[in-house]
Design an enzyme around this catalytic site. Structure first.
Site, PDB file in Angstrom:
ATOM      1  N   LYS A 199      33.660 109.594  33.880  1.00  0.00           N
ATOM      2  CA  LYS A 199      33.839 109.635  35.331  1.00  0.00           C
ATOM      3  C   LYS A 199      32.791 108.758  36.014  1.00  0.00           C
ATOM      4  O   LYS A 199      33.039 108.146  37.047  1.00  0.00           O
ATOM      5  CB  LYS A 199      33.753 111.091  35.824  1.00  0.00           C
ATOM      6  CG  LYS A 199      34.959 111.908  35.398  1.00  0.00           C
ATOM      7  CD  LYS A 199      36.176 111.213  35.847  1.00  0.00           C
ATOM      8  CE  LYS A 199      37.496 111.742  35.704  1.00  0.00           C
ATOM      9  NZ  LYS A 199      38.596 110.913  36.114  1.00  0.00           N
ATOM     10  N   TYR A 233      35.092 117.560  30.597  1.00  0.00           N
ATOM     11  CA  TYR A 233      35.246 116.256  29.976  1.00  0.00           C
ATOM     12  C   TYR A 233      33.900 115.563  30.017  1.00  0.00           C
ATOM     13  O   TYR A 233      33.031 115.910  30.805  1.00  0.00           O
ATOM     14  CB  TYR A 233      36.308 115.406  30.665  1.00  0.00           C
ATOM     15  CG  TYR A 233      36.369 115.518  32.158  1.00  0.00           C
ATOM     16  CD1 TYR A 233      37.480 116.038  32.774  1.00  0.00           C
ATOM     17  CD2 TYR A 233      35.302 115.109  32.944  1.00  0.00           C
ATOM     18  CE1 TYR A 233      37.529 116.160  34.142  1.00  0.00           C
ATOM     19  CE2 TYR A 233      35.349 115.222  34.307  1.00  0.00           C
ATOM     20  CZ  TYR A 233      36.467 115.761  34.900  1.00  0.00           C
ATOM     21  OH  TYR A 233      36.516 115.873  36.262  1.00  0.00           O
ATOM     22  N   SER A 236      37.655 109.565  40.368  1.00  0.00           N
ATOM     23  CA  SER A 236      36.520 109.924  39.505  1.00  0.00           C
ATOM     24  C   SER A 236      36.218 111.409  39.723  1.00  0.00           C
ATOM     25  O   SER A 236      37.133 112.217  39.912  1.00  0.00           O
ATOM     26  CB  SER A 236      35.329 109.033  39.859  1.00  0.00           C
ATOM     27  OG  SER A 236      34.177 109.438  39.171  1.00  0.00           O
TER      28      SER A 236
END
Ligand SMILES: NC(=O)c1ccc[n+]([C@@H]2O[C@H](COP(=O)([O-])OP(=O)(O)OC[C@H]3O[C@@H](n4cnc5c(N)ncnc54)[C@H](OP(=O)(O)O)[C@@H]3O)[C@@H](O)[C@H]2O)c1
Length: 336
Positions: free
Chosen positions: A214, A209, A178
């Site tokens: 995540k 992103y 992550s």
């Protein structure tokens, strides 16, 4: 002007992770992996490549699960030149494009057909930069590639991981790479439905992103661990932030400047793989299940602290249910 602002931001926003203390040595601090099988997604480059190399050096048969066969073959050639990999491990390729759910199904089916066991699954691949939001079966591409694809892939491999965990002396790990970006999602984030899933957080500066994907990695890892624990499974599920790693200079708005600065302030991809390697193969994870089952790790190869939101069972359940129901709608042809 843009370059100067970007340079200042780069120097100040990121931790100088290159200077973090590190007492993890993959050679010394990982269990022997001879006879074990591992899958690493996105292993043709960056952190995934370094992860695959260290796992193979310790004796594992490692599948590089990559979307591009040419890049994977180049990686395999390079890995096979490594003396310790050649002596101890074995490298194989399986085609996996997490943006194409049919490919995720084919890849898992291929592994299930070829292998009697699976000891380590590292969900490492990630869509890092998308020019503008795209949708895959109606799902924002960041969430599709970085959460839905890994969810589907992991769930499909779970029967083999569970079977392996029943073997004597087994030590099965599922790892999600992550990011500390997950700490910065809004407190009121929800995953009740596809609309929630598709909220795009990429407009914030220097956020490459959508941080929600995540965050979803950590939530899913913790929920998966809870569900496995209810079945008295011995499988350990961990998520982690690898640190700031010098893998994406070319993808930043100022590649020349980034290539100049990032090696000084970011870790090398090799050191960037250490937290993943700890999660995948440190003996401590098996020795201290009360500490490491469901844990979130941080750089370098240490226990970290996930956001309070990521510990919430209601949100973990919500994400799981929505993911399953969206995947069912895709299977039924309702979302193109
Ligand atoms: N670097 C950092 O500072 C940092 C910080 C926090 C978290 N992370 C996480 O670390 C992990 C590894 O990233 P990295 O830094 O090593 O980046 P990287 O070098 O760009 O590697 C990303 C990998 O993911 C693969 N990938 C992208 N889209 C894919 C898809 N649709 N299907 C299958 N594979 C796909 C890429 O394949 P191609 O080569 O074909 O594009 C590549 O192998 C990621 O999960 C990332 O979010 C990195």
């Amino acid at each position: 002007m843009e370059t100067i602002i970007f340079g200042i931001a780069l120097l100040t926003k990121f931790n100088w992770d290159r200077f973090l203390p590190c007492d993890f040595d993959p050679e010394r601090d990982m269990v022997d992996l001879h006879g074990k099988v591992a899958v690493v997604t996105g292993a043709n480059t960056g952190i995934g490549f370094a992860t695959a190399r260290h796992l193979a050096r310790k004796g594992a048969r490692v599948y590089l699960a990559c979307r591009n066969e040419r890049k994977a073959n180049e990686a395999i050639q390079e890995l096979e030149k490594d003396e310790k990999v050649a002596q101890n491990g074995e490298i194989r390729f399986v085609q996996l494009d997490l943006a194409d759910f049919a490919s995720a199904k084919r890849a898992s089916a291929e592994i299930l057909a070829k292998e009697e066991r699976l000891d380590i699954l590292v969900n490492n691949a990630s869509l890092l930069v998308s020019e503008k939001p795209k949708y895959i079966h109606g799902i924002l591409d960041y969430m599709a590639v970085n959460h839905f694809g890994p969810f589907m892939f992991t769930q499909a491999l779970l029967p083999l991981l569970k079977k392996t965990s029943l073997l004597p002396e087994s030590d099965v790990r599922i790892v999600f790479v992550s990011s500390d970006a997950h700490l910065r999602v809004p407190q009121d984030i929800r995953f009740r439905n596809l609309e929630d899933v598709n909220v795009d957080y990429t407009s914030m500066p220097l956020d490459y992103y959508s941080r929600a994907c995540k965050y979803a990695n950590v939530l899913y890892a913790k929920e998966l661990q809870r569900r496995l624990d209810k079945e008295n499974s011995r499988i350990s599920v961990l998520s982690l932030h690898p640190g700031n790693v010098n893998t994406f200079a070319d993808a930043t708005p100022c590649p020349r400047l980034s290539n100049l600065l990032m090696p000084w302030i970011f870790m090398s991809p090799d050191v960037g793989s250490y937290t993943t390697l700890f999660a995948a193969a440190s003996p401590l994870v098996k020795e201290q299940p009360e500490v490491f089952k469901g844990a979130y790790l941080g750089p370098i190869a240490k226990l970290g602290k996930a956001s309070d939101n990521a510990e919430r069972e209601d949100l973990g359940g919500e994400l799981w249910d929505t993911t399953e129901s969206v995947l069912k709608r895709i299977d039924a042809g309702e979302l193109d």
